[in-house]
Design an enzyme around this catalytic site. Structure first.
Site, PDB file in Angstrom:
ATOM      1  N   ASP A  19       0.854  -1.190   0.000  1.00  0.00           N
ATOM      2  CA  ASP A  19       0.000   0.000   0.000  1.00  0.00           C
ATOM      3  C   ASP A  19       0.895   1.247   0.000  1.00  0.00           C
ATOM      4  OD1 ASP A  19      -2.412   1.405   0.179  1.00  0.00           O
ATOM      5  OD2 ASP A  19      -2.380   1.397   2.377  1.00  0.00           O
ATOM      6  N   GLU A  64      -1.454   5.914  -9.035  1.00  0.00           N
ATOM      7  CA  GLU A  64      -2.431   6.893  -8.518  1.00  0.00           C
ATOM      8  C   GLU A  64      -2.296   8.233  -9.226  1.00  0.00           C
ATOM      9  OE1 GLU A  64      -3.132   7.155  -4.310  1.00  0.00           O
ATOM     10  OE2 GLU A  64      -3.902   9.196  -4.437  1.00  0.00           O
TER      11      GLU A  64
END
Ligand code: G3H
Ligand code: 13P
Ligand code: NA
Ligand code: ZN
Length: 308
Positions: A81, A133
């Site tokens: 993550d 992202e």
């Protein structure tokens, strides 16, 4: 063996549901999540942040996740993550992770493309998938300001170039969620119009939603009742998450709700059993609370029960 998210996301996209990506830091959290998934036959993404690796020592979390895999027989993906650099991603890929996130969202567009592309090349050569992202989520530290307004939403006009130049397998976008337990000052609002535009530009492409805890009021109340202090904690309402799960969103990230379930339950336990001092006495109900909370997410929010 651990799986990638490839098949999970294809099925989730088709089926109009999402996979839960839960952050893990220790054995009880891993057990609570995987026991729920096992009972409900749900695919799982267990994700580890850089902070979690620093806390636990990477090898412990990897081995605990391998134990969960052996215990459940479920399709489980082990995911990094918010990877902050090529080196962190490489270390996880070399250490057996099946998925990594390279979070270059704070970088200028061209630099985000460059670092993401580099991670993708290294990962794909080794059968590992990559999440990128675009757009910035408001941080916990921004909460004093108008958090949603201060974050920069994903610009749909950038997503095609980013996806095609980097080769990423999934894309995290910013549509108004934020990390932590204080996501909205007033009315919670997500920019589904941005999500729709992204989906039109990248049809069939798996989208990831970070900052997607609902900050379950029951646990916030429990924390505040038993000596905690979290006034104004607010998350993403479940109906908005359900709407996201039905869309191109294939991965929904949940960490804060695990923390709240664990902390609320432990606070309550200590208030009611002040003489307890065996960690098993308070970690057992905390693990059970995580299990029940995750089961609720799987069935009522994500819709991924019986999809393993
Ligand atoms: O996105 C952040 C996750 O909640 C992980 O948090 O970096 O404190 O482990 P952490
Ligand atoms: P929450 O803080 O809403 O649980 O978000 C977690 C997350 O996005 C981890 O990457
Ligand atoms: Na979906
Ligand atoms: Zn996140």
């Amino acid at each position: 063996p651990l799986v990638t998210t490839k098949e999970m996301f294809e099925k989730a996209y088709e089926g109009g549901y999402a996979i839960g990506a839960f952050n893990v830091n220790n054995m009880e959290i891993i057990q609570g999540i995987t026991e729920a998934a096992k009972e409900l036959n749900a695919p799982l993404i267990l994700q580890v942040s850089k902070g979690a690796r620093n806390y636990a020592n990477p090898i412990y979390l990897t081995k605990l996740v391998e134990a969960a895999l052996e215990d459940t027989g479920l399709p489980i993906c082990l995911h990094l993550d918010h990877g902050d650099s090529f080196e962190t991603c490489k270390s996880c890929i070399d250490g057996g992770f099946t998925s990594v996130m390279i979070d270059g969202s704070h970088l200028p567009f061209e630099e985000n493309i460059a670092v993401t592309k580099r991670v993708v090349e290294y990962a794909h050569d080794r059968g590992v998938v990559v999440e990128g992202e675009l757009g910035r989520l408001a941080g916990v530290e921004d909460e004093i300001k108008v958090s949603a307004e201060d974050s920069s939403y994903t610009r749909p006009e950038e997503v095609y170039e980013f996806a095609s130049k980097t080769g990423v397998d999934s894309l995290a976008i910013a549509i108004g969620t934020s990390h932590g337990a204080f996501k909205f000052k007033g009315e919670p609002k997500l920019r589904f119009d941005i999500l729709e535009k992204v989906t039109e530009i990248l049809p069939g492409f798996p989208i990831v939603l970070h900052g997607a805890s609902s900050v379950i009021p029951e646990f916030v109340e429990m924390i505040n009742k038993y000596g905690g202090d979290m006034p104004g904690a607010q998350g993403v309402p479940e109906e908005l998450l359900r709407k996201a799960a039905e869309s191109a969103v294939c991965k929904i990230n949940i960490d804060s709700d695990l923390r709240l379930a664990m902390t609320g339950t432990i606070r309550k336990h200590f208030a009611e059993h002040p003489s307890d001092f065996d960690p098993r006495q308070y970690l057992k109900p905390a693990r059970e609370a995580i299990k029940q909370m995750v089961a609720h997410k799987i069935v009522d929010v994500l819709g991924c029960d019986n999809k393993a």
